[in-house]
Design a protein around this motif. Structure first.
Motif, PDB file in Angstrom:
ATOM      1  N   LYS A 160       0.811  -1.222   0.000  1.00  0.00           N
ATOM      2  CA  LYS A 160       0.000   0.000   0.000  1.00  0.00           C
ATOM      3  C   LYS A 160       0.848   1.278   0.000  1.00  0.00           C
TER       4      LYS A 160
ATOM      5  N   GLU B   3      -6.707   9.612   3.211  1.00  0.00           N
ATOM      6  CA  GLU B   3      -6.252   8.700   2.168  1.00  0.00           C
ATOM      7  C   GLU B   3      -5.086   9.356   1.456  1.00  0.00           C
TER       8      GLU B   3
ATOM      9  N   GLU C 185      -1.991   9.211  -1.740  1.00  0.00           N
ATOM     10  CA  GLU C 185      -2.012   9.029  -3.188  1.00  0.00           C
ATOM     11  C   GLU C 185      -1.966   7.574  -3.651  1.00  0.00           C
ATOM     12  N   THR C 186      -1.493   6.662  -2.832  1.00  0.00           N
ATOM     13  CA  THR C 186      -1.451   5.250  -3.216  1.00  0.00           C
ATOM     14  C   THR C 186      -2.753   4.523  -2.898  1.00  0.00           C
ATOM     15  N   GLY C 187      -3.683   5.211  -2.235  1.00  0.00           N
ATOM     16  CA  GLY C 187      -4.956   4.602  -1.863  1.00  0.00           C
ATOM     17  C   GLY C 187      -4.980   4.065  -0.448  1.00  0.00           C
TER      18      GLY C 187
ATOM     19  N   HIS D  48      -5.105   4.090   3.618  1.00  0.00           N
ATOM     20  CA  HIS D  48      -5.790   4.904   4.626  1.00  0.00           C
ATOM     21  C   HIS D  48      -4.967   4.895   5.899  1.00  0.00           C
TER      22      HIS D  48
END
Length: 191
Positions: free
Chosen positions: A108, A158, A160-162, A164
């Motif tokens: 992530k 969130e 930039e890579t998604g 959290h």
């Protein structure tokens, strides 16, 4: 051969008691347990580097395992294709894939274009070694609360890579922050 008391987080080994074909294991968590008059027990949480499965195993004090030295190679993360992560050797421009299961939670934090070390076993890439601290842009953040507080308050965001994570209330959408890639915790605002 090394004693199981030397199996700290990140150590890679093969266990002769599991038989051949069980592949290399990486230690995720180590615990030394001593109860009463009996001998100590070493409990480890380990992940198989070939299959990605995670198990907990106990060893008696004094047991030995075969340690493994993994090769390191520099790689640049390019993109994700299905469940495969595609990397490129920055010197030869050769591309290769690693299963997302083997990278685990660190997937992530993979940003396109980021160079990192890769761990290889018998020429096959098995895992990545991310920089300890990386800079990310916040793409979405909950609004903060106003008022005084005695304790530290955090809100969801969130990057930039998604991924959290929790950040302090003063951090806003669009800002860049530094994240500890080992723990997934906010460190500070990027300068």
């Amino acid at each position: 051969m090394i004693e199981v008391t030397q199996l700290r987080a990140g150590a890679v080994f093969e266990d002769p008691s599991t038989g051949s074909g069980q592949g290399p294991w990486v230690v995720l968590k180590y615990e030394h347990v001593k109860m009463g008059r009996g001998s100590a027990t070493i409990r480890v949480k380990i992940r198989n580097l070939k299959s990605g499965t995670t198990v907990e195993k106990s060893f008696t004090n004094g047991a030995r395992v075969q340690d493994i030295i993994l090769e390191r190679k520099r790689g640049q993360y390019l993109y994700k294709e299905g469940s495969k992560l595609v990397f490129m050797d920055p010197v030869t421009f050769e591309q290769f894939e690693i299963s997302e299961d083997l990278v685990g939670d660190q997937a992530k934090f993979l940003k396109e274009g980021t160079e990192m070390d890769l761990k290889l076993y018998e020429g096959q890439p098995l895992s990545v070694v991310l920089p300890l601290k990386m800079k990310f842009k916040i793409t979405q953040a909950d609004p903060g609360y106003k008022g005084n507080s005695v304790t530290n308050l955090y809100k969801d965001c969130e990057i930039e890579t998604g991924a959290h994570l929790k950040v302090p209330l003063f951090v806003k959408e669009g800002e860049e922050i530094i994240v500890n890639t080992e723990t997934g915790d906010y460190v500070e605002r990027a300068k």
